[in-house]
Design a protein around this motif. Structure first.
Motif, PDB file in Angstrom:
ATOM      1  N   UNK A 139       1.981  37.008  47.635  1.00 15.10           N
ATOM      2  CA  UNK A 139       2.646  35.898  48.307  1.00 15.10           C
ATOM      3  C   UNK A 139       3.181  34.892  47.299  1.00 15.10           C
ATOM      4  N   UNK A 140       2.464  34.662  46.209  1.00 20.97           N
ATOM      5  CA  UNK A 140       2.936  33.731  45.189  1.00 20.97           C
ATOM      6  C   UNK A 140       4.189  34.268  44.518  1.00 20.97           C
ATOM      7  N   UNK A 141       4.243  35.575  44.321  1.00 16.93           N
ATOM      8  CA  UNK A 141       5.451  36.181  43.755  1.00 16.93           C
ATOM      9  C   UNK A 141       6.661  35.869  44.637  1.00 16.93           C
ATOM     10  N   UNK A 142       6.497  36.046  45.936  1.00 17.12           N
ATOM     11  CA  UNK A 142       7.601  35.787  46.858  1.00 17.12           C
ATOM     12  C   UNK A 142       7.973  34.314  46.887  1.00 17.12           C
ATOM     13  N   UNK A 143       6.975  33.441  46.815  1.00 18.58           N
ATOM     14  CA  UNK A 143       7.223  32.011  47.018  1.00 18.58           C
ATOM     15  C   UNK A 143       7.593  31.267  45.748  1.00 18.58           C
ATOM     16  N   UNK A 144       7.791  31.988  44.673  1.00 18.73           N
ATOM     17  CA  UNK A 144       8.312  31.403  43.440  1.00 18.73           C
ATOM     18  C   UNK A 144       9.579  32.141  42.999  1.00 18.73           C
ATOM     19  N   UNK A 145       9.493  33.443  42.867  1.00 19.18           N
ATOM     20  CA  UNK A 145      10.621  34.235  42.369  1.00 19.18           C
ATOM     21  C   UNK A 145      11.813  34.149  43.308  1.00 19.18           C
ATOM     22  N   UNK A 146      11.563  34.184  44.619  1.00 14.27           N
ATOM     23  CA  UNK A 146      12.656  34.103  45.594  1.00 14.27           C
ATOM     24  C   UNK A 146      13.465  32.828  45.394  1.00 14.27           C
ATOM     25  N   UNK A 147      12.775  31.724  45.134  1.00 13.86           N
ATOM     26  CA  UNK A 147      13.466  30.447  44.944  1.00 13.86           C
ATOM     27  C   UNK A 147      14.362  30.493  43.708  1.00 13.86           C
ATOM     28  N   UNK A 148      13.861  31.129  42.645  1.00 15.97           N
ATOM     29  CA  UNK A 148      14.661  31.253  41.425  1.00 15.97           C
ATOM     30  C   UNK A 148      15.915  32.075  41.681  1.00 15.97           C
ATOM     31  N   UNK A 149      15.759  33.164  42.438  1.00 14.21           N
ATOM     32  CA  UNK A 149      16.923  34.011  42.745  1.00 14.21           C
ATOM     33  C   UNK A 149      17.933  33.270  43.619  1.00 14.21           C
ATOM     34  N   UNK A 150      17.451  32.573  44.631  1.00 18.55           N
ATOM     35  CA  UNK A 150      18.355  31.829  45.513  1.00 18.55           C
ATOM     36  C   UNK A 150      19.100  30.752  44.727  1.00 18.55           C
ATOM     37  N   UNK A 151      18.426  30.141  43.769  1.00 14.08           N
ATOM     38  CA  UNK A 151      19.062  29.104  42.955  1.00 14.08           C
ATOM     39  C   UNK A 151      20.105  29.680  42.001  1.00 14.08           C
ATOM     40  N   UNK A 152      20.029  30.993  41.740  1.00 11.76           N
ATOM     41  CA  UNK A 152      21.004  31.635  40.862  1.00 11.76           C
ATOM     42  C   UNK A 152      20.557  31.833  39.428  1.00 11.76           C
ATOM     43  N   UNK A 153      19.252  31.724  39.158  1.00 14.44           N
ATOM     44  CA  UNK A 153      18.743  31.940  37.794  1.00 14.44           C
ATOM     45  C   UNK A 153      19.002  33.385  37.374  1.00 14.44           C
ATOM     46  N   UNK A 154      19.611  33.574  36.210  1.00 12.71           N
ATOM     47  CA  UNK A 154      19.986  34.917  35.775  1.00 12.71           C
ATOM     48  C   UNK A 154      18.806  35.717  35.238  1.00 12.71           C
ATOM     49  N   UNK A 155      17.918  35.049  34.503  1.00 14.89           N
ATOM     50  CA  UNK A 155      16.768  35.729  33.903  1.00 14.89           C
ATOM     51  C   UNK A 155      15.494  35.115  34.475  1.00 14.89           C
ATOM     52  N   UNK A 156      14.723  35.936  35.182  1.00 13.58           N
ATOM     53  CA  UNK A 156      13.504  35.476  35.847  1.00 13.58           C
ATOM     54  C   UNK A 156      12.328  36.244  35.247  1.00 13.58           C
ATOM     55  N   UNK A 157      11.586  35.572  34.384  1.00 16.39           N
ATOM     56  CA  UNK A 157      10.501  36.180  33.620  1.00 16.39           C
ATOM     57  C   UNK A 157       9.180  35.928  34.340  1.00 16.39           C
ATOM     58  N   UNK A 158       8.409  36.980  34.562  1.00 12.69           N
ATOM     59  CA  UNK A 158       7.126  36.862  35.259  1.00 12.69           C
ATOM     60  C   UNK A 158       5.999  37.298  34.339  1.00 12.69           C
ATOM     61  N   UNK A 159       4.951  36.489  34.286  1.00 14.00           N
ATOM     62  CA  UNK A 159       3.723  36.877  33.590  1.00 14.00           C
ATOM     63  C   UNK A 159       2.588  36.904  34.607  1.00 14.00           C
ATOM     64  N   UNK A 160       1.800  37.977  34.573  1.00 13.34           N
ATOM     65  CA  UNK A 160       0.657  38.109  35.474  1.00 13.34           C
ATOM     66  C   UNK A 160      -0.418  38.929  34.782  1.00 13.34           C
TER      67      UNK A 160
END
Length: 442
Positions: A139-160
Motif C-alpha cells: 500500500x505504501x508503494x501505491x501511495x507514494x510512487x503513484x503520486x510521483x508518476x501523476x506529477x510527471x517525475x521521469x525517474x522514480x527510485x525505490x529502496x526497500x
C-alpha cells in the motif's frame, strides 16, 4: 493498556507523559543513524553491502543491489487475480485523488501592469523509501510512487529492504512496478536514505526523498535535510480515537489494535473519551479481540508501552488534548463528527463516523497514507502530489511597467544601501530613451 482518568490525582502529570518526545527525536537513535549516514557518504557501495549484511542478514554483491527486469516479470506472474483487483481498485482512487490536487501554472498582472505567476515542474529524479520489516507494505508503494508518476517525475527510485536470502516480497514488487517505479534497489534503513541523498557508484543521487520508515529512517531524513529535499517525517504509526458515549466499543477497539500491529515497538495509540462506560467496554474488548489476532505479540508489547485509554471531562477537553498530541490518524466517533473535525487542526488525517476505519485510509480511500507522526502534524501536512512538483515564480516586466515600479524600487534600494540594485533598474529606463542607429528605441 495504560488507563488515566481526569479524576486521578496525578492526571495532569500523566498527560505530560503522552506528549513526551517520540522515537523521532531519540538521541541514541540519531547518533546511530548519523554513523550510518557518514559511513555511506565515505565508502558508498561497500558500506551498503556491509550494512545490509549486518541489519538484514543478506550477503549481496554490488550487482545484486539492483532489482532486475526478470524479477519484475516474475513478480507479475505471481500476482493472482484477487491481488491484481485489489491493487487496481486502490490505484484508481489514489490516482484520481492525486490528479485533483496537482498544482497548475498561472499568471496575472500586478499593480505595475507586469506579468507575474508561478510554474510547477515535476522533480526529475525522486527517491521513495518503502518499509519492509515484518510486513511488506504494498500500500505504501501505491501511495507514494503513484503520486510521483501523476506529477510527471521521469525517474522514480525505490529502496526497500530485502530478506536474508535477498528476496523482496513479489506483491510489493508488482505494486511498485505497476505504480510507476523506474528503479528498485534491495536496500533498507538509514543506509538507503543516505544512498539516495549522496549517491553511490550504483545509485545516482536524487533531488527529493519521500516515504515513511522506522525511527532510523526518519532520523536519517532529518540529518540529511538540506543535502537533499525531504517530504516530511512519517515514522511509526499512530491513531487517536476521539469518542463519546455513542461510539461502538468494538469498532474503536479494533482500530486501536490495527495500528498497534505494525511491529516496530514505537507505534502509539490513544482512546480519548468523555464516557467512562465506553472506556471500560474498550478495555474489556481488548481482552476479547487481541487473542484472536496473528500479530498479538507485537500488539501486546506496543499497548503496554504506548497504548492509552484516557477519560476526559468533556468534548472540549478531548479536542484540546487531540490537538496537543497531533496524531497521525484521528478517528472521530462522536455526535456531530464533522463539527468536531473543524476544531481538529493538527491531525495528519481525519476519519469521520463509525464506518470510516483508518484501514481505509491505509489502503484504498485515495489520499496518501504517508502522514506526519510523533507530533510533527502540528507543523507538517501529509504527503500530497504537489510535493513532487517544484514551484518557480515567473516575472515579466516591460518598459511601461518597469517605470511604474521604479520609484518604489529606488526607495527600497536607498534605505538598504544597495545602489547597484537601483542602478540595474534605472539603466533600463535610461536606455529606453536612447536610439539605435536604425532610429528605434532599445
Amino acid at each position: 493498556m495504560n488507563v488515566i482518568r481526569h479524576t486521578d490525582a496525578n492526571f495532569t502529570e500523566r498527560l505530560q507523559q503522552l506528549a513526551a518526545p517520540s522515537s523521532l527525536f531519540d538521541p541514541v537513535i540519531e547518533e546511530r543513524a548519523r554513523a550510518i549516514v557518514e559511513d555511506v557518504k565515505i565508502r558508498g557501495d561497500a558500506a551498503l553491502l556491509e550494512l545490509t549484511e549486518r541489519f538484514d542478514r543478506a550477503k549481496l554483491t554490488v550487482e545484486q543491489l539492483t532489482v532486475t527486469q526478470a524479477e519484475f516479470l516474475s513478480a507479475a506472474f505471481k500476482a493472482d487475480d484477487s491481488l491484481r483487483a485489489a491493487v487496481a481498485s486502490a490505484s484508481k482512487n489514489i490516482e484520481a485523488f492525486s490528479k485533483k490536487a496537482l498544482r497548475k501554472n498561472w499568471s496575472a498582472k500586478n499593480a505595475h501592469g507586469a506579468k507575474v505567476g508561478e510554474k510547477f515542474d515535476p522533480f526529475q529524479r525522486v527517491g521513495i523509501y518503502i518499509p519492509g520489516g515484518t510486513a511488506p507494505l504494498m500500500s505504501t508503494a501505491l501511495m507514494t510512487i503513484t503520486l510521483a508518476r501523476v506529477a510527471g517525475c521521469k525517474e522514480i527510485v525505490v529502496c526497500t529492504p530485502c530478506g536474508p536470502t535477498g528476496e523482496i516480497n513479489p506483491g510489493l514488487l508488482y505494486a511498485a512496478r505497476l505504480a510507476g517505479a523506474t528503479e528498485v534497489y534491495r536496500l533498507g534503513g538509514a543506509q538507503a536514505i543516505a544512498a539516495m541523498a549522496y549517491g553511490t557508484a550504483t545509485i545516482k543521487r536524487v533531488q527529493k526523498i519521500f516515504g515513511p520508515g522506522n525511527p532510523y529512517v526518519v532520523a536519517a531524513k532529518r540529518l540529511l535535510f538540506g543535502q537533499v529535499a525531504i517530504d516530511l517525517l512519517p515514522g511509526p504509526s499512530e491513531v487517536l480515537v476521539l469518542a463519546d458515549e455513542t461510539a461502538n466499543s468494538k469498532f474503536a477497539t479494533a482500530d486501536l489494535l490495527a495500528q498497534a500491529e505494525h511491529g516496530s515497538g514505537h507505534e502509539r495509540v490513544w482512546l480519548v473519551t468523555t464516557s467512562g462506560k465506553l472506556l471500560k467496554e474498550v478495555e474489556k474488548e481488548i481482552g476479547l479481540q487481541l487473542p484472536k489476532l496473528s500479530r498479538r505479540d507485537f500488539i501486546q508489547k506496543d499497548l503496554e508501552k504506548n497504548g492509552w485509554l484516557i477519560l476526559v471531562k468533556n468534548l472540549d477537553e478531548a479536542i484540546k488534548l487531540t490537538n496537543q498530541l497531533a496524531p497521525e490518524h484521528c478517528e472521530i466517533m462522536a455526535r456531530g463528527a464533522s463539527k468536531v473535525a473543524e476544531k481538529i487542526v493538527t491531525a495528519g488525517a481525519i476519519f469521520l463516523g463509525s464506518y470510516s476505519p483508518t484501514a481505509l485510509g491505509d489502503y484504498v480511500a485515495g489520499p496518501s497514507h504517508t502522514l506526519p507522526t510523533g507530533g510533527a502534524g502540528a507543523s507538517f501536512a501529509g504527503l500530497t502530489v504537489d510535493q513532487f512538483q517544484r514551484r518557480t515564480s515567473v516575472v515579466e516586466y516591460d518598459r511601461t511597467s518597469l517605470k511604474k515600479g521604479l520609484t518604489a524600487l529606488q526607495k527600497f534600494a536607498d534605505v538598504e544601501g544597495l545602489d547597484a540594485h537601483k542602478r540595474s533598474a534605472e539603466i533600463r529606463v535610461e536606455g529606453a530613451k536612447a536610439k539605435t542607429k536604425a532610429g528605434r528605441k532599445i
